[in-house]
Design a protein around this motif. Structure first.
Motif, PDB file in Angstrom:
ATOM      1  N   GLU A  65     -27.113 -13.022  -4.736  1.00  0.00           N
ATOM      2  CA  GLU A  65     -25.968 -13.226  -5.155  1.00  0.00           C
ATOM      3  C   GLU A  65     -25.282 -14.795  -5.201  1.00  0.00           C
ATOM      4  O   GLU A  65     -25.684 -15.449  -4.406  1.00  0.00           O
ATOM      5  N   SER A  66     -25.190 -15.265  -6.363  1.00  0.00           N
ATOM      6  CA  SER A  66     -24.760 -16.549  -6.655  1.00  0.00           C
ATOM      7  C   SER A  66     -23.222 -16.876  -6.377  1.00  0.00           C
ATOM      8  O   SER A  66     -22.471 -15.932  -6.370  1.00  0.00           O
ATOM      9  N   LEU A  67     -22.939 -18.150  -5.570  1.00  0.00           N
ATOM     10  CA  LEU A  67     -21.509 -18.540  -5.327  1.00  0.00           C
ATOM     11  C   LEU A  67     -20.882 -18.420  -6.687  1.00  0.00           C
ATOM     12  O   LEU A  67     -19.664 -18.350  -6.928  1.00  0.00           O
ATOM     13  N   SER A  68     -21.631 -18.883  -8.006  1.00  0.00           N
ATOM     14  CA  SER A  68     -20.656 -18.964  -9.106  1.00  0.00           C
ATOM     15  C   SER A  68     -19.961 -17.565  -9.547  1.00  0.00           C
ATOM     16  O   SER A  68     -19.124 -17.831 -10.357  1.00  0.00           O
ATOM     17  N   GLY A  69     -20.556 -16.442  -8.996  1.00  0.00           N
ATOM     18  CA  GLY A  69     -19.949 -15.380  -9.272  1.00  0.00           C
ATOM     19  C   GLY A  69     -18.751 -14.802  -8.051  1.00  0.00           C
ATOM     20  O   GLY A  69     -18.855 -13.377  -8.149  1.00  0.00           O
ATOM     21  N   SER A  70     -18.494 -15.758  -7.459  1.00  0.00           N
ATOM     22  CA  SER A  70     -17.717 -15.070  -6.167  1.00  0.00           C
ATOM     23  C   SER A  70     -16.327 -14.687  -6.781  1.00  0.00           C
ATOM     24  O   SER A  70     -15.697 -15.438  -7.555  1.00  0.00           O
ATOM     25  N   PRO A  71     -15.753 -13.903  -6.002  1.00  0.00           N
ATOM     26  CA  PRO A  71     -14.173 -13.371  -6.078  1.00  0.00           C
ATOM     27  C   PRO A  71     -13.511 -14.518  -5.478  1.00  0.00           C
ATOM     28  O   PRO A  71     -13.924 -15.266  -4.598  1.00  0.00           O
ATOM     29  N   SER A  72     -12.246 -14.489  -5.702  1.00  0.00           N
ATOM     30  CA  SER A  72     -11.233 -15.044  -5.077  1.00  0.00           C
ATOM     31  C   SER A  72     -10.912 -14.467  -3.721  1.00  0.00           C
ATOM     32  O   SER A  72     -10.753 -13.434  -3.566  1.00  0.00           O
ATOM     33  N   LEU A  73     -10.776 -15.398  -2.608  1.00  0.00           N
ATOM     34  CA  LEU A  73     -10.561 -15.010  -1.318  1.00  0.00           C
ATOM     35  C   LEU A  73      -9.333 -15.430  -0.748  1.00  0.00           C
ATOM     36  O   LEU A  73      -8.862 -16.577  -0.890  1.00  0.00           O
ATOM     37  N   TYR A  74      -8.578 -14.499  -0.094  1.00  0.00           N
ATOM     38  CA  TYR A  74      -7.376 -14.726   0.753  1.00  0.00           C
ATOM     39  C   TYR A  74      -7.738 -14.719   2.315  1.00  0.00           C
ATOM     40  O   TYR A  74      -8.767 -14.432   2.529  1.00  0.00           O
ATOM     41  N   SER A  80      -2.941 -18.029   2.291  1.00  0.00           N
ATOM     42  CA  SER A  80      -2.079 -17.394   1.484  1.00  0.00           C
ATOM     43  C   SER A  80      -2.506 -17.626   0.081  1.00  0.00           C
ATOM     44  O   SER A  80      -2.254 -16.680  -0.826  1.00  0.00           O
ATOM     45  N   GLU A  81      -2.942 -18.832  -0.162  1.00  0.00           N
ATOM     46  CA  GLU A  81      -3.457 -19.231  -1.511  1.00  0.00           C
ATOM     47  C   GLU A  81      -4.753 -18.866  -1.897  1.00  0.00           C
ATOM     48  O   GLU A  81      -5.749 -18.826  -0.909  1.00  0.00           O
ATOM     49  N   ALA A  82      -5.400 -18.364  -3.021  1.00  0.00           N
ATOM     50  CA  ALA A  82      -6.648 -17.927  -3.178  1.00  0.00           C
ATOM     51  C   ALA A  82      -7.649 -18.966  -2.976  1.00  0.00           C
ATOM     52  O   ALA A  82      -7.272 -20.284  -3.447  1.00  0.00           O
ATOM     53  N   VAL A  83      -8.570 -18.840  -2.478  1.00  0.00           N
ATOM     54  CA  VAL A  83      -9.832 -19.692  -2.323  1.00  0.00           C
ATOM     55  C   VAL A  83     -11.030 -19.068  -3.179  1.00  0.00           C
ATOM     56  O   VAL A  83     -11.387 -17.955  -3.190  1.00  0.00           O
ATOM     57  N   ASP A  84     -11.580 -20.049  -3.988  1.00  0.00           N
ATOM     58  CA  ASP A  84     -12.852 -19.560  -5.012  1.00  0.00           C
ATOM     59  C   ASP A  84     -13.808 -20.326  -4.605  1.00  0.00           C
ATOM     60  O   ASP A  84     -13.884 -21.642  -4.802  1.00  0.00           O
ATOM     61  N   PRO A  85     -14.686 -19.690  -3.871  1.00  0.00           N
ATOM     62  CA  PRO A  85     -16.003 -20.269  -3.343  1.00  0.00           C
ATOM     63  C   PRO A  85     -16.796 -21.158  -4.454  1.00  0.00           C
ATOM     64  O   PRO A  85     -17.265 -22.182  -4.311  1.00  0.00           O
TER      65      PRO A  85
END
Length: 211
Positions: free
Chosen positions: A171-180, A139-144
């Motif tokens: 697409e680079s991982l540095s620009g990833s969105p937060s994942l729930y 439930s906490e955000a994960v930032d790849p």
């Protein structure tokens, strides 16, 4: 905290057998002591022995060579196989999963074609391109992009290499969105490794995954 199982001696006794097969002691006035059989006793035995022979040293079962054991799964000697999905936990709760794919073991041409301003790798090195797919489990955000700081490329000797600052055409991982929980993101990361590298792994938290 993040985390990813009897020694024996034979004595010879000389006996004389009579014709009927019985064992008897034979004496004769024609025989002298010099005619007696010459019996050779091992050291510590015989009529003239004065001390008991020493017992053989006992064998310590723990001193025997142990059976070879299988290296721990995920170690450099026994890495997780290519395509393995690693589950990362945090504070005793599943946090995210990640699966790595080797895009290019020698990605120099792809990186050069992606952007004219990308630097060439240092002499004796080349680029490696890796794709990662993250899935949130918490439930906490994960930032790849942040989590990738835990991950590095390793070679056959366990040497670790950081990611390189280059532009890619994916697409680079540095620009990833937060994942729930349940959300996924796939992106690439580029590393610089020596030309002498023969085997590639992804490594984090003391574990190794084959690429």
């Amino acid at each position: 905290m993040k985390r990813i199982i009897a020694l024996g001696i034979a004595l010879v006794v000389a006996t004389t057998l009579t014709g009927c097969g019985a064992v008897s002691a034979v004496s004769s006035p024609d025989h002298t002591a010099s005619d007696a059989p010459n019996v050779v006793y091992p050291d510590g035995y015989g009529p003239d022995a004065t001390t008991e022979p020493a017992d053989p040293e006992p064998t310590d079962p723990e001193s025997a060579d142990p059976e070879p054991s299988t290296p721990e799964a995920g170690s450099l000697e026994n890495p997780f196989p290519a395509g393995y999905t690693a589950t990362i936990s945090q504070n005793d709760e599943d946090y995210y999963t990640v699966t790595f794919t080797l895009v290019a073991a020698d990605g120099d041409k792809k990186i050069a074609a992606a952007n004219q301003f990308n630097d060439r790798p240092p002499h004796g090195y080349h680029y490696v391109i890796v794709k990662a797919t993250f899935t949130g489990l918490s439930s906490e955000a994960v930032d790849p992009g942040v989590e990738m700081f835990d991950w590095q490329v390793a070679d056959q000797d366990g040497n670790l290499y950081q990611s390189a600052s280059v532009v890619t055409d994916e697409e680079s991982l540095s620009g990833s969105p937060s994942l729930y929980k349940g959300q996924k993101f796939t992106g690439v990361e580029v590393y610089t490794v020596p030309d002498s590298t023969t085997t590639l792994y992804m490594s984090a938290l003391g574990s190794y995954l084959a690429l």
